[in-house]
Design an enzyme around this catalytic site. Structure first.
Site, PDB file in Angstrom:
ATOM      1  N   HIS A  67       0.855  -1.193   0.000  1.00 42.87           N
ATOM      2  CA  HIS A  67       0.000   0.000   0.000  1.00 42.87           C
ATOM      3  C   HIS A  67       0.885   1.234   0.000  1.00 42.87           C
ATOM      4  O   HIS A  67       1.744   1.403   0.865  1.00 42.87           O
ATOM      5  CB  HIS A  67      -0.932   0.003   1.220  1.00 42.87           C
ATOM      6  CG  HIS A  67      -2.034  -1.010   1.102  1.00 42.87           C
ATOM      7  ND1 HIS A  67      -2.496  -1.759   2.159  1.00 42.87           N
ATOM      8  CD2 HIS A  67      -2.763  -1.389   0.011  1.00 42.87           C
ATOM      9  CE1 HIS A  67      -3.472  -2.555   1.730  1.00 42.87           C
ATOM     10  NE2 HIS A  67      -3.653  -2.350   0.436  1.00 42.87           N
ATOM     11  N   GLU A  70       1.697   3.810   3.087  1.00 43.00           N
ATOM     12  CA  GLU A  70       2.155   3.290   4.381  1.00 43.00           C
ATOM     13  C   GLU A  70       3.675   3.354   4.451  1.00 43.00           C
ATOM     14  O   GLU A  70       4.376   2.347   4.449  1.00 43.00           O
ATOM     15  CB  GLU A  70       1.580   1.877   4.562  1.00 43.00           C
ATOM     16  CG  GLU A  70       0.048   1.903   4.532  1.00 43.00           C
ATOM     17  CD  GLU A  70      -0.625   0.542   4.356  1.00 43.00           C
ATOM     18  OE1 GLU A  70       0.076  -0.494   4.388  1.00 43.00           O
ATOM     19  OE2 GLU A  70      -1.866   0.521   4.192  1.00 43.00           O
ATOM     20  N   ARG A 125      -3.293   4.906  -2.076  1.00 42.42           N
ATOM     21  CA  ARG A 125      -3.144   3.565  -1.511  1.00 42.42           C
ATOM     22  C   ARG A 125      -2.821   2.506  -2.565  1.00 42.42           C
ATOM     23  O   ARG A 125      -2.004   1.619  -2.366  1.00 42.42           O
ATOM     24  CB  ARG A 125      -4.462   3.198  -0.823  1.00 42.42           C
ATOM     25  CG  ARG A 125      -4.682   1.719  -0.506  1.00 42.42           C
ATOM     26  CD  ARG A 125      -6.093   1.544   0.073  1.00 42.42           C
ATOM     27  NE  ARG A 125      -6.482   0.143   0.259  1.00 42.42           N
ATOM     28  CZ  ARG A 125      -6.319  -0.527   1.393  1.00 42.42           C
ATOM     29  NH1 ARG A 125      -5.707   0.023   2.419  1.00 42.42           N
ATOM     30  NH2 ARG A 125      -6.726  -1.771   1.499  1.00 42.42           N
ATOM     31  N   HIS A 195       2.550  -3.593   6.774  1.00 41.96           N
ATOM     32  CA  HIS A 195       1.616  -2.486   6.516  1.00 41.96           C
ATOM     33  C   HIS A 195       1.669  -1.490   7.671  1.00 41.96           C
ATOM     34  O   HIS A 195       2.326  -1.703   8.678  1.00 41.96           O
ATOM     35  CB  HIS A 195       0.177  -3.019   6.446  1.00 41.96           C
ATOM     36  CG  HIS A 195      -0.150  -3.859   5.257  1.00 41.96           C
ATOM     37  ND1 HIS A 195      -1.012  -3.460   4.272  1.00 41.96           N
ATOM     38  CD2 HIS A 195       0.242  -5.106   4.904  1.00 41.96           C
ATOM     39  CE1 HIS A 195      -1.138  -4.397   3.357  1.00 41.96           C
ATOM     40  NE2 HIS A 195      -0.383  -5.424   3.710  1.00 41.96           N
ATOM     41  N   GLU A 269       0.644  -4.697  11.032  1.00 44.28           N
ATOM     42  CA  GLU A 269       0.207  -3.301  10.920  1.00 44.28           C
ATOM     43  C   GLU A 269       1.022  -2.520  11.938  1.00 44.28           C
ATOM     44  O   GLU A 269       0.812  -2.638  13.142  1.00 44.28           O
ATOM     45  CB  GLU A 269      -1.287  -3.156  11.222  1.00 44.28           C
ATOM     46  CG  GLU A 269      -2.217  -3.886  10.251  1.00 44.28           C
ATOM     47  CD  GLU A 269      -2.431  -3.144   8.938  1.00 44.28           C
ATOM     48  OE1 GLU A 269      -1.925  -2.016   8.785  1.00 44.28           O
ATOM     49  OE2 GLU A 269      -3.118  -3.707   8.063  1.00 44.28           O
TER      50      GLU A 269
HETATM   51  O1  0X9 Z   1      -6.946  -3.446   4.341  1.00 47.06           O
HETATM   52  C1  0X9 Z   1      -5.824  -3.918   4.225  1.00 47.06           C
HETATM   53  O2  0X9 Z   1      -5.398  -4.429   3.204  1.00 47.06           O
HETATM   54  C2  0X9 Z   1      -4.897  -3.912   5.425  1.00 47.06           C
HETATM   55  N1  0X9 Z   1      -5.078  -2.773   6.232  1.00 47.06           N
HETATM   56  S1  0X9 Z   1      -4.442  -1.403   5.713  1.00 47.06           S
HETATM   57  O3  0X9 Z   1      -4.885  -0.341   6.593  1.00 47.06           O
HETATM   58  N2  0X9 Z   1      -2.869  -1.507   5.862  1.00 47.06           N
HETATM   59  O4  0X9 Z   1      -4.801  -1.213   4.355  1.00 47.06           O
HETATM   60  C3  0X9 Z   1      -5.257  -5.085   6.281  1.00 47.06           C
HETATM   61  C4  0X9 Z   1      -4.700  -6.283   5.751  1.00 47.06           C
HETATM   62  C5  0X9 Z   1      -5.000  -7.348   6.715  1.00 47.06           C
HETATM   63  N3  0X9 Z   1      -4.878  -8.540   6.096  1.00 47.06           N
HETATM   64  C6  0X9 Z   1      -5.920  -9.094   5.506  1.00 47.06           C
HETATM   65  N4  0X9 Z   1      -7.072  -9.087   6.113  1.00 47.06           N
HETATM   66  N5  0X9 Z   1      -5.750  -9.636   4.397  1.00 47.06           N
HETATM   67 ZN    ZN Z   2      -1.885  -1.663   4.079  1.00 46.48          ZN
END
Ligand code: 0X9
Ligand code: ZN
Length: 314
Positions: A67, A70, A125, A195, A269
């Site tokens: 992303h 980040e 993003r 992330h 995260e």
């Molecule tokens: O939404 C996402 O892809 C991730 N959060 S973010 O704020 N960094 O964009 C979460 C990814 C968690 N992993 C999965 N659920 N696949």
């Molecule tokens: Zn992310």
């Protein structure tokens, strides 16, 4: 390289330069390898950290910056590489890991998006692929992997932040990562994807409440990592399966990696828990990287023990 500031965020040009310099300076441990091209035809490289050894090797994969916004994630990948390179000779813990493990590090997965956050929109993003005749841009690369694709927590509308792409692995960046991981999957024992933000260590799955077969072990290893992280600077992390403690997602790299058989697959995260969010001040880079390093080493120690020092499993 001596003066490269690891407590700063770096534009992509500097990260490319850093990759070249570091592999020139430590050619016996780190080598740079081509992984594929981005949508906007920039080369993706990963760094392979490996010590010569007659032992059979397994692999830890770590990618950062899937992303774009980040920024702390690429900063951590670079920090990790430096820590290993500065310490592999004298630090017995790292030496031991490198006897049986190679580390593959992709510092910036979403290069086009990362550059866009530096030039145009700090909070971008997605990737930068063009859709609907150039009327909208970007796929959420962490919704584009071939696992329960676009079934939940992802969108088929290219305007959306979680646009899953036009089909599974439609994007050159996810193709490059998928085919590489697929080709090495027998040897990859640990898959980490970094992330921000939220201070979480997430385990599979995001697309179902079902639990992977080694769920208990994943929780134990993850919780121990969170404890090691907290011991450094007192930062609190939560550990759990993604769908339980965050939200539902499909097509994520972590779930895909677990489903093709990579046993220890986690999303980190990093800081913070919301005050600055994606725009984490540079003043926090050092502490964030130091504590994350503890967590990653804790996971690697556990993986190492499991594969090379346990009498029961193997
Ligand atoms: O939404 C996402 O892809 C991730 N959060 S973010 O704020 N960094 O964009 C979460 C990814 C968690 N992993 C999965 N659920 N696949
Ligand atoms: Zn992310």
């Amino acid at each position: 390289l001596e003066t490269y500031p690891y407590n700063r965020y770096h534009p992509m040009g500097e990260i490319y330069q850093w990759m070249s310099l570091i592999s020139e300076k430590y050619p016996e441990v780190v080598t740079q390898h081509f992984l594929g091209m981005t949508y906007e035809t920039r080369p993706m490289y990963y760094l392979k950290i490996s010590q010569p050894s007659s032992n059979p090797k397994k692999i830890m994969w770590m990618d950062c910056g899937i992303h774009a916004r980040e920024w702390i994630a690429p900063a951590f990948c670079q920090w990790f590489v430096r820590e290993i390179l500065q310490n592999y000779q004298d630090n017995s813990r790292i030496r031991r890991l490198l006897k049986n493990l190679d580390f593959y590090v992709l510092p910036v997965l979403n290069i086009d998006g990362y550059i866009y956050t530096w030039t145009t929109d700090r909070l971008w993003r997605k990737s930068r692929s063009s859709h609907n005749n150039g009327t909208c841009f970007g796929t959420d690369l962490n919704r584009n992997f071939n696992v329960s694709w676009c079934s939940i927590g992802a969108s088929k509308d290219c305007q959306d932040l979680t646009f899953c792409g036009t089909e599974p692995v439609s994007e050159p960046e996810t193709k490059a990562v998928s085919s590489f991981i697929e080709s090495k999957k027998e040897d990859i024992v640990c898959f980490l994807t970094i992330h921000s933000y939220g201070q979480l260590i997430l385990m599979p799955y995001g697309y179902t409440k079902n639990k992977p077969s080694n769920y208990k072990e994943l929780i134990q290893v993850g919780q121990k990592a969170a404890n090691a992280l907290k011991a450094k600077h007192g930062t609190n992390y939560r550990v759990g399966s993604s769908v339980d403690i965050l939200y539902a997602t499909s097509g994520s790299s972590r779930d895909w990696a677990r489903d093709i058989g990579i046993p220890f697959s986690y999303t980190f995260e990093l800081r913070d828990s919301g005050k600055y969010g994606f725009v984490l001040p540079e003043a926090q880079i050092q502490a964030t990287c130091e504590e994350t390093m503890e967590a990653v080493l804790s996971i690697l120690d556990d993986v190492y023990e499991k594969y090379w020092y346990s009498n029961s499993a193997g």
